[in-house]
Motif scaffolding. Structure first.
Motif, PDB file in Angstrom:
ATOM      1  N   PHE A 185      15.776  59.706  52.839  1.00 49.94           N
ATOM      2  CA  PHE A 185      16.952  58.835  52.853  1.00 49.94           C
ATOM      3  C   PHE A 185      17.125  58.099  51.521  1.00 49.94           C
ATOM      4  O   PHE A 185      18.245  57.892  51.060  1.00 49.94           O
ATOM      5  CB  PHE A 185      16.900  57.861  54.025  1.00 49.94           C
ATOM      6  CG  PHE A 185      17.250  58.511  55.337  1.00 49.94           C
ATOM      7  CD1 PHE A 185      18.521  59.012  55.567  1.00 49.94           C
ATOM      8  CD2 PHE A 185      16.300  58.645  56.334  1.00 49.94           C
ATOM      9  CE1 PHE A 185      18.851  59.625  56.766  1.00 49.94           C
ATOM     10  CE2 PHE A 185      16.617  59.264  57.540  1.00 49.94           C
ATOM     11  CZ  PHE A 185      17.885  59.754  57.755  1.00 49.94           C
ATOM     12  N   GLN A 186      16.013  57.744  50.871  1.00 44.87           N
ATOM     13  CA  GLN A 186      16.110  57.130  49.548  1.00 44.87           C
ATOM     14  C   GLN A 186      16.693  58.127  48.547  1.00 44.87           C
ATOM     15  O   GLN A 186      17.547  57.776  47.734  1.00 44.87           O
ATOM     16  CB  GLN A 186      14.738  56.642  49.080  1.00 44.87           C
ATOM     17  CG  GLN A 186      14.261  55.409  49.809  1.00 44.87           C
ATOM     18  CD  GLN A 186      12.846  55.008  49.402  1.00 44.87           C
ATOM     19  OE1 GLN A 186      12.073  55.810  48.894  1.00 44.87           O
ATOM     20  NE2 GLN A 186      12.511  53.747  49.647  1.00 44.87           N
ATOM     21  N   LEU A 187      16.222  59.366  48.613  1.00 47.72           N
ATOM     22  CA  LEU A 187      16.736  60.400  47.726  1.00 47.72           C
ATOM     23  C   LEU A 187      18.223  60.642  47.991  1.00 47.72           C
ATOM     24  O   LEU A 187      19.022  60.721  47.061  1.00 47.72           O
ATOM     25  CB  LEU A 187      15.959  61.704  47.901  1.00 47.72           C
ATOM     26  CG  LEU A 187      16.498  62.913  47.147  1.00 47.72           C
ATOM     27  CD1 LEU A 187      16.464  62.669  45.639  1.00 47.72           C
ATOM     28  CD2 LEU A 187      15.722  64.158  47.517  1.00 47.72           C
ATOM     29  N   ALA A 188      18.599  60.759  49.250  1.00 48.39           N
ATOM     30  CA  ALA A 188      20.002  60.989  49.601  1.00 48.39           C
ATOM     31  C   ALA A 188      20.883  59.851  49.086  1.00 48.39           C
ATOM     32  O   ALA A 188      21.992  60.091  48.595  1.00 48.39           O
ATOM     33  CB  ALA A 188      20.148  61.144  51.108  1.00 48.39           C
ATOM     34  N   ALA A 189      20.402  58.631  49.173  1.00 54.34           N
ATOM     35  CA  ALA A 189      21.172  57.484  48.686  1.00 54.34           C
ATOM     36  C   ALA A 189      21.335  57.538  47.171  1.00 54.34           C
ATOM     37  O   ALA A 189      22.430  57.276  46.645  1.00 54.34           O
ATOM     38  CB  ALA A 189      20.495  56.179  49.102  1.00 54.34           C
ATOM     39  N   LYS A 190      20.286  57.917  46.450  1.00 50.98           N
ATOM     40  CA  LYS A 190      20.361  58.018  44.987  1.00 50.98           C
ATOM     41  C   LYS A 190      21.291  59.154  44.567  1.00 50.98           C
ATOM     42  O   LYS A 190      22.036  59.026  43.595  1.00 50.98           O
ATOM     43  CB  LYS A 190      18.968  58.230  44.384  1.00 50.98           C
ATOM     44  CG  LYS A 190      18.044  57.055  44.558  1.00 50.98           C
ATOM     45  CD  LYS A 190      18.529  55.848  43.788  1.00 50.98           C
ATOM     46  CE  LYS A 190      17.549  54.702  43.925  1.00 50.98           C
ATOM     47  NZ  LYS A 190      17.987  53.511  43.212  1.00 50.98           N
ATOM     48  N   ASP A 233      28.869  59.329  42.921  1.00 52.35           N
ATOM     49  CA  ASP A 233      29.904  58.308  42.734  1.00 52.35           C
ATOM     50  C   ASP A 233      30.111  58.003  41.248  1.00 52.35           C
ATOM     51  O   ASP A 233      31.244  57.886  40.784  1.00 52.35           O
ATOM     52  CB  ASP A 233      29.542  57.013  43.473  1.00 52.35           C
ATOM     53  CG  ASP A 233      29.651  57.142  44.979  1.00 52.35           C
ATOM     54  OD1 ASP A 233      30.322  58.086  45.458  1.00 52.35           O
ATOM     55  OD2 ASP A 233      29.055  56.293  45.681  1.00 52.35           O
ATOM     56  N   ILE A 234      29.013  57.902  40.497  1.00 46.85           N
ATOM     57  CA  ILE A 234      29.101  57.625  39.065  1.00 46.85           C
ATOM     58  C   ILE A 234      29.818  58.766  38.349  1.00 46.85           C
ATOM     59  O   ILE A 234      30.703  58.539  37.520  1.00 46.85           O
ATOM     60  CB  ILE A 234      27.694  57.402  38.467  1.00 46.85           C
ATOM     61  CG1 ILE A 234      27.119  56.084  38.983  1.00 46.85           C
ATOM     62  CG2 ILE A 234      27.732  57.421  36.938  1.00 46.85           C
ATOM     63  CD1 ILE A 234      25.639  55.893  38.698  1.00 46.85           C
ATOM     64  N   LEU A 235      29.455  60.006  38.668  1.00 49.57           N
ATOM     65  CA  LEU A 235      30.088  61.166  38.036  1.00 49.57           C
ATOM     66  C   LEU A 235      31.563  61.266  38.397  1.00 49.57           C
ATOM     67  O   LEU A 235      32.408  61.579  37.550  1.00 49.57           O
ATOM     68  CB  LEU A 235      29.354  62.449  38.433  1.00 49.57           C
ATOM     69  CG  LEU A 235      27.942  62.593  37.873  1.00 49.57           C
ATOM     70  CD1 LEU A 235      27.238  63.789  38.507  1.00 49.57           C
ATOM     71  CD2 LEU A 235      27.968  62.717  36.365  1.00 49.57           C
TER      72      LEU A 235
END
Length: 54
Positions: free
Chosen positions: A8-13, A19-21
């Motif tokens: 879940f941490q990886l999915a959030a990152k 979003d940034i891209l």
């Protein structure tokens, strides 16, 4: 190790990176549409080949 938490941490990152891209792409498109970054660029119409007639 808590693999579920890590996932879940990886999915959030990954979502944050997407979003940034996406925002960077939108900003680039707006900048391109609002200006003339390549005034020397000319569009040349070309005739497309009709491959169905061969």
């Amino acid at each position: 190790m808590d693999y579920r938490k890590m996932y879940f941490q990886l999915a959030a990152k990954v979502a944050d990176a997407m979003d940034i891209l996406s925002k960077a792409q939108e900003e680039g498109e707006v900048a391109f549409m609002n200006g003339e970054p390549f005034p020397e660029l000319k569009v040349i119409a070309t005739q497309e080949e009709n491959r169905d007639s061969e």
